[in-house]
Design a protein around this motif. Structure first.
Motif, PDB file in Angstrom:
ATOM      1  N   LYS A 393      53.409  37.291   6.227  1.00  0.00           N
ATOM      2  CA  LYS A 393      53.951  38.329   5.343  1.00  0.00           C
ATOM      3  C   LYS A 393      53.077  39.579   5.370  1.00  0.00           C
ATOM      4  N   LYS A 394      51.764  39.401   5.230  1.00  0.00           N
ATOM      5  CA  LYS A 394      50.847  40.551   5.223  1.00  0.00           C
ATOM      6  C   LYS A 394      50.855  41.250   6.593  1.00  0.00           C
ATOM      7  N   LEU A 395      50.912  40.479   7.666  1.00  0.00           N
ATOM      8  CA  LEU A 395      50.922  41.074   8.989  1.00  0.00           C
ATOM      9  C   LEU A 395      52.189  41.907   9.201  1.00  0.00           C
ATOM     10  N   LEU A 396      53.344  41.404   8.778  1.00  0.00           N
ATOM     11  CA  LEU A 396      54.586  42.159   8.906  1.00  0.00           C
ATOM     12  C   LEU A 396      54.540  43.442   8.082  1.00  0.00           C
ATOM     13  N   GLN A 397      53.975  43.365   6.892  1.00  0.00           N
ATOM     14  CA  GLN A 397      53.851  44.569   6.064  1.00  0.00           C
ATOM     15  C   GLN A 397      53.017  45.634   6.772  1.00  0.00           C
ATOM     16  N   ASP A 398      51.972  45.200   7.447  1.00  0.00           N
ATOM     17  CA  ASP A 398      51.122  46.143   8.169  1.00  0.00           C
ATOM     18  C   ASP A 398      51.844  46.687   9.408  1.00  0.00           C
ATOM     19  N   MET A 399      52.583  45.839  10.108  1.00  0.00           N
ATOM     20  CA  MET A 399      53.313  46.289  11.296  1.00  0.00           C
ATOM     21  C   MET A 399      54.400  47.299  10.934  1.00  0.00           C
ATOM     22  N   LEU A 400      54.949  47.187   9.729  1.00  0.00           N
ATOM     23  CA  LEU A 400      56.042  48.043   9.296  1.00  0.00           C
ATOM     24  C   LEU A 400      55.579  49.160   8.372  1.00  0.00           C
ATOM     25  N   ALA A 401      54.286  49.444   8.374  1.00  0.00           N
ATOM     26  CA  ALA A 401      53.764  50.533   7.549  1.00  0.00           C
ATOM     27  C   ALA A 401      54.426  51.844   7.938  1.00  0.00           C
ATOM     28  N   VAL A 402      54.766  52.670   6.940  1.00  0.00           N
ATOM     29  CA  VAL A 402      55.445  53.936   7.212  1.00  0.00           C
ATOM     30  C   VAL A 402      54.541  54.885   7.984  1.00  0.00           C
ATOM     31  N   ASN A 403      53.244  54.811   7.731  1.00  0.00           N
ATOM     32  CA  ASN A 403      52.281  55.640   8.456  1.00  0.00           C
ATOM     33  C   ASN A 403      51.799  54.868   9.688  1.00  0.00           C
ATOM     34  N   PRO A 404      52.033  55.367  10.893  1.00  0.00           N
ATOM     35  CA  PRO A 404      51.632  54.640  12.102  1.00  0.00           C
ATOM     36  C   PRO A 404      50.139  54.322  12.143  1.00  0.00           C
ATOM     37  N   GLN A 405      49.312  55.168  11.536  1.00  0.00           N
ATOM     38  CA  GLN A 405      47.867  54.930  11.547  1.00  0.00           C
ATOM     39  C   GLN A 405      47.492  53.679  10.769  1.00  0.00           C
ATOM     40  N   ASP A 406      48.382  53.243   9.870  1.00  0.00           N
ATOM     41  CA  ASP A 406      48.118  52.036   9.080  1.00  0.00           C
ATOM     42  C   ASP A 406      48.571  50.766   9.793  1.00  0.00           C
ATOM     43  N   ARG A 407      49.233  50.917  10.926  1.00  0.00           N
ATOM     44  CA  ARG A 407      49.662  49.740  11.683  1.00  0.00           C
ATOM     45  C   ARG A 407      48.556  49.306  12.643  1.00  0.00           C
ATOM     46  N   PRO A 408      48.474  48.014  12.925  1.00  0.00           N
ATOM     47  CA  PRO A 408      47.522  47.572  13.961  1.00  0.00           C
ATOM     48  C   PRO A 408      47.989  48.042  15.333  1.00  0.00           C
ATOM     49  N   ASP A 409      47.045  48.275  16.244  1.00  0.00           N
ATOM     50  CA  ASP A 409      47.463  48.531  17.624  1.00  0.00           C
ATOM     51  C   ASP A 409      47.765  47.188  18.274  1.00  0.00           C
ATOM     52  N   ALA A 410      48.222  47.218  19.500  1.00  0.00           N
ATOM     53  CA  ALA A 410      48.688  45.991  20.149  1.00  0.00           C
ATOM     54  C   ALA A 410      47.572  44.983  20.355  1.00  0.00           C
ATOM     55  N   PHE A 411      46.341  45.453  20.616  1.00  0.00           N
ATOM     56  CA  PHE A 411      45.225  44.530  20.794  1.00  0.00           C
ATOM     57  C   PHE A 411      44.871  43.860  19.466  1.00  0.00           C
TER      58      PHE A 411
END
Length: 424
Positions: A393-411
């Motif tokens: 759940k927390k990982l999906l929330q981060d992947m779907l953050a409205v601000n791209p800088q708040d999302r994890p990169d692929a690595f």
């Protein structure tokens, strides 16, 4: 030049928005007719072939054995290295066939793209450049065996950047100029992509035809993440990640995902060059080198609003985004897969995996809804009886953050995905 797929569509059927580039597959019956052969050239050879190669030249391309119909263009015929058995899919600018290699008996997929307009040429060359730029294979990225350019009775094996092929250079010029070049013949021109065949269909078909299975979900989450990490490490932004473009191979006995359809992809030229020893396999390479490459690709800005509505990140709708848009699309796919959230596509009438936000009787893509209301809180999971773990759940929330800088990169995503799927 960025590649896009025309204007955003707003087709509504029963309160459901239509997806861009939806594919309505049409199956064709076999007819057992082998068509006449055309002359075949290999544009990679400038000197006479050796005797062994000359013997193979008459057995070098395609034969067609399906029933012709009014929907099919005039039959494309080449000397038979592969036999095309049946049509398995049709899109707005190409057809995919199941084929067999006549020498080995191996089953393959052959995609035929008609290069009759600049926009189609751009899509075809984008796929060719993306797949041929990969120096190493990855088990979760569809493998290109070869590409053939065919026009006016002549077939040439494609090689990237070949300056001796006037046909190839003509296509590149048409793509760059965005118009049919002066004096370029009007005869039909095709690119044929020979790729591995995925007998399990796409992710929609596989997931929705089976009972929910947590182990399969965890495996697919890791495989999809590994594929995107591999592409980003190789400076490729897919830009059209969706269940339609994720195929399933079952050759090994267990399902293996294959990310496919690179027609909207972008090879981010100008980034630090890759060392062929740096990425010998999924997840390989030093931590520092991987992070440096991720940092570079996430600084490469794109400007064409590309993709399919339900999987597009908020910034893609605005037309100013980076590779982090792929992370958002992957989040939508994983969320829909775990909770089996679906919609009915307005064009194909197919049931497709995809997460959305309800607004009255209408449903709105998550990215579009977040663009309109950046402070909106996504309710993950949606379903009360969902078995989604807190880590996922927390990982999906981060992947779907409205601000791209708040999302994890692929690595970072690859590392975290391993952690949450092992813990769940």
């Amino acid at each position: 030049m960025d590649i896009c797929d025309g204007k955003k569509r707003r087709k509504v059927s029963g309160g459901v928005r239509g997806c861009r580039r939806s594919v309505a597959g049409k199956m064709k019956r076999e007819a057992g007719m082998i068509l006449r052969s055309l002359k075949v050239e290999d544009n990679n050879h400038t000197e006479p072939m050796e005797e062994e190669e000359e013997e193979e030249e008459d057995d070098d391309c395609f034969s067609i054995s399906f029933l012709r119909s009014d929907r099919l263009e005039p039959a494309v015929v080449m000397s038979p290295r592969y036999s095309l058995l049946r049509e398995v899919g049709r899109g707005s600018y190409g057809v995919v066939y199941e084929a067999i290699a006549r020498k080995t008996g191996a089953r393959l997929a052959v995609k035929r793209l008609q290069c009759d307009a600049p926009e189609n040429v751009e899509l075809a060359l984008a796929e060719f450049w993306a797949l041929t730029s990969l120096e190493n294979r990855h088990q979760n990225v569809v493998q290109l065996e070869e590409c053939v350019l065919q026009r006016n009775g002549l077939a040439q094996k494609m090689s990237h950047g070949n300056k001796r092929s006037k046909q190839y250079l003509g296509l590149v010029e048409m793509s760059l100029k965005g118009e049919r070049i002066l004096g370029y013949p009007a005869e039909p021109c095709y690119l044929w992509f020979v790729m591995e065949f995925c007998e399990g269909g796409d992710l929609n078909q596989y997931i929705l035809s089976r009972r929910p299975d947590r182990q399969t979900n965890r495996s697919f989450m890791r495989q999809m993440t590994s594929a995107v990490a591999f592409l980003h490490k190789n400076n490729i932004v897919h830009r059209d990640l969706k269940p339609d473009n994720i195929l399933i191979s079952q050759k090994s006995g267990s399902p293996v995902l294959k990310v496919a359809d690179f027609g909207l992809s972008k090879v981010c030229a100008g980034l630090n060059s890759r060392n062929s020893e740096e990425y010998p396999a999924a997840g390989a390479g030093s931590k520092d080198s991987n992070q440096n490459n991720m940092g570079n690709i996430n600084k490469f800005w794109l400007s064409s609003a590309c993709g399919s509505d339900f999987y597009m990140a908020p910034e893609v709708w605005e037309g100013h985004y980076t590779a982090k848009a792929d992370i958002f699309a992957l989040g939508i796919i994983i969320w829909a897969m775990i909770e089996r959230i679906t919609f009915i596509d307005a064009e194909s009438k197919r049931e497709l995996l995809g997460t959305y936000v309800r607004q009255g009787t209408d449903i709105v893509p998550v990215g579009e809804a977040l663009l309109e209301n950046p402070k909106m809180v996504l309710h993950i999971p949606q379903k009360a009886r969902s078995s989604m773990s807190e880590g996922v759940k927390k990982l999906l929330q981060d992947m779907l953050a409205v601000n791209p800088q708040d999302r994890p990169d692929a690595f970072q995503l690859e590392v975290r995905m391993d952690q949450v799927t092992c813990a769940s």
